[in-house]
Every structure is written in structure tokens, then in C-alpha cells.
Scaffold this motif. Structure first.
Motif, PDB file in Angstrom:
ATOM      1  N   ALA A  46     117.690  -9.062 -34.690  1.00 49.29           N
ATOM      2  CA  ALA A  46     116.738  -9.386 -33.627  1.00 49.29           C
ATOM      3  C   ALA A  46     115.323  -8.924 -33.969  1.00 49.29           C
ATOM      4  CB  ALA A  46     117.187  -8.742 -32.316  1.00 49.29           C
ATOM      5  N   GLY A  51     115.359 -12.842 -36.527  1.00 47.97           N
ATOM      6  CA  GLY A  51     115.610 -13.683 -35.358  1.00 47.97           C
ATOM      7  C   GLY A  51     116.958 -14.384 -35.416  1.00 47.97           C
ATOM      8  N   TYR A  52     117.843 -13.909 -36.254  1.00 46.41           N
ATOM      9  CA  TYR A  52     119.187 -14.496 -36.403  1.00 46.41           C
ATOM     10  C   TYR A  52     120.097 -13.467 -37.081  1.00 46.41           C
ATOM     11  CZ  TYR A  52     117.467 -15.104 -41.163  1.00 46.41           C
ATOM     12  OH  TYR A  52     116.934 -14.881 -42.404  1.00 46.41           O
ATOM     13  N   PRO A  93     115.300 -19.656 -36.542  1.00 46.85           N
ATOM     14  CA  PRO A  93     115.400 -18.342 -35.903  1.00 46.85           C
ATOM     15  C   PRO A  93     115.169 -18.444 -34.398  1.00 46.85           C
ATOM     16  CG  PRO A  93     113.884 -18.294 -37.761  1.00 46.85           C
ATOM     17  CD  PRO A  93     114.218 -19.728 -37.505  1.00 46.85           C
ATOM     18  N   ARG A  96     111.079 -15.159 -29.811  1.00 48.04           N
ATOM     19  CA  ARG A  96     110.953 -13.917 -29.055  1.00 48.04           C
ATOM     20  C   ARG A  96     111.380 -14.122 -27.607  1.00 48.04           C
ATOM     21  NH1 ARG A  96     106.054  -9.814 -29.428  1.00 48.04           N
ATOM     22  NH2 ARG A  96     106.924  -8.257 -28.048  1.00 48.04           N
ATOM     23  N   SER A 137     115.499 -11.141 -29.178  1.00 47.31           N
ATOM     24  CA  SER A 137     114.846 -11.442 -30.449  1.00 47.31           C
ATOM     25  C   SER A 137     113.364 -11.093 -30.357  1.00 47.31           C
ATOM     26  CB  SER A 137     115.012 -12.924 -30.778  1.00 47.31           C
ATOM     27  OG  SER A 137     114.283 -13.255 -31.937  1.00 47.31           O
ATOM     28  N   TYR A 139     111.388 -12.215 -32.963  1.00 50.29           N
ATOM     29  CA  TYR A 139     110.838 -13.104 -33.972  1.00 50.29           C
ATOM     30  C   TYR A 139     109.709 -13.945 -33.396  1.00 50.29           C
ATOM     31  CZ  TYR A 139     110.480 -16.848 -37.380  1.00 50.29           C
ATOM     32  OH  TYR A 139     110.014 -17.754 -38.297  1.00 50.29           O
TER      33      TYR A 139
END
Length: 143
Positions: A46, A51-52, A93, A96, A137, A139
Motif C-alpha cells: 500500500a 499500490g498493489y 496500481p 490513493r 493505498s 500510490y
């Protein structure tokens, strides 16, 4: 005959009292290791960099857990997201604010069979201990 029956019952109870805490301790340690690994994967996956949680991360996780005695082929991973998007796709990803959910499960592996000595039924073969959680997340796409 009555003395033999009392001896057998006492011996089984004594064995259970001696060894049950050890097996319960192993169970608690395994669950704690699964939770620690889930927390670690969520923290990394995260982060703003990823993000994955993809297959490579899960393969590394299997390796880490196998060092602690887990059989890698029996570990089950579930990666989902709060938005319904794939949480394990490195090509897309999660942005956020989207939650990444992770669950790691592992079978009990007959750890509780000793409970049969006092008349308790052990867990079914498909019962699993697990660790998991969710993290938002962080990202943010650049560019």
C-alpha cells in the motif's frame, strides 16, 4: 479392572495436560507469524511506490514463511480491494485512498488432534488459521 481403567484415563489426561500447551503455543506462534507477514505485505503493497500486492511479492512471502516451517504450497493468499478492482495487478496500481485487503490462511495440520484424549473433536480438515487486514493505498501516479 477398575484400576486399569482409572490408570488409562489418568494417563491420557496426564499426556494431554503435558503436551496440549505446547501444541497451543505452536498454533499461537503460527497465527502471529501469519499476521506479521500480512501486516508487512500490506505496508509494502500500500506504499506510495507500489499500490498493489502482486505475485512476486506473494512468492517472496511464501519463501519467508517457509523458513519458519510453513509448507509453501499450503499457504493461501487473497488480495482484494475496497473498490472491487484487482489488488494484485502491477499494471494498474490502486490509487490513493483505495483499500487493499489481504488474507493469508494456513491449515491447522492436525495440531489439535491431542484434544481427542479428553473427548474434544479436532477441527475439520478444511479449517484454517489466518492473518490479514486492510490498508489504504498511498500510490499517487506520477506524470
Amino acid at each position: 479392572m477398575k484400576q486399569l481403567l482409572v490408570f488409562v484415563l489418568f494417563a491420557s489426561l496426564f499426556c494431554w495436560l503435558m503436551f496440549s500447551p505446547i501444541y497451543k503455543h505452536v498454533l499461537v506462534i503460527r497465527q502471529a507469524l501469519l499476521q506479521q507477514e500480512a501486516d508487512y505485505l500490506l505496508e509494502i503493497g500500500a506504499s506510495g511506490r507500489y499500490g498493489y500486492i502482486d505475485g512476486d511479492m506473494l512468492a517472496e512471502s511464501r519463501g519467508r514463511l517457509s523458513e519458519f516451517g510453513f509448507e509453501a504450497s499450503l499457504l493461501q493468499y487473497e488480495v482484494t480491494s475496497t473498490s472491487g478492482a484487482e489488488g494484485d495487478n502491477s499494471a494498474v496500481p490502486l490509487p490513493r485512498g483505495t483499500g487493499i485487503k489481504l488474507r493469508i490462511a494456513y491449515p491447522y495440520e492436525n495440531l489439535l488432534n491431542i484434544d481427542r484424549l479428553i473427548g474434544l473433536a479436532p477441527n475439520s480438515d478444511d479449517a484454517r488459521i489466518s492473518g490479514g487486514g486492510m490498508k489504504m493505498s498511498e500510490y499517487v501516479p506520477t506524470g
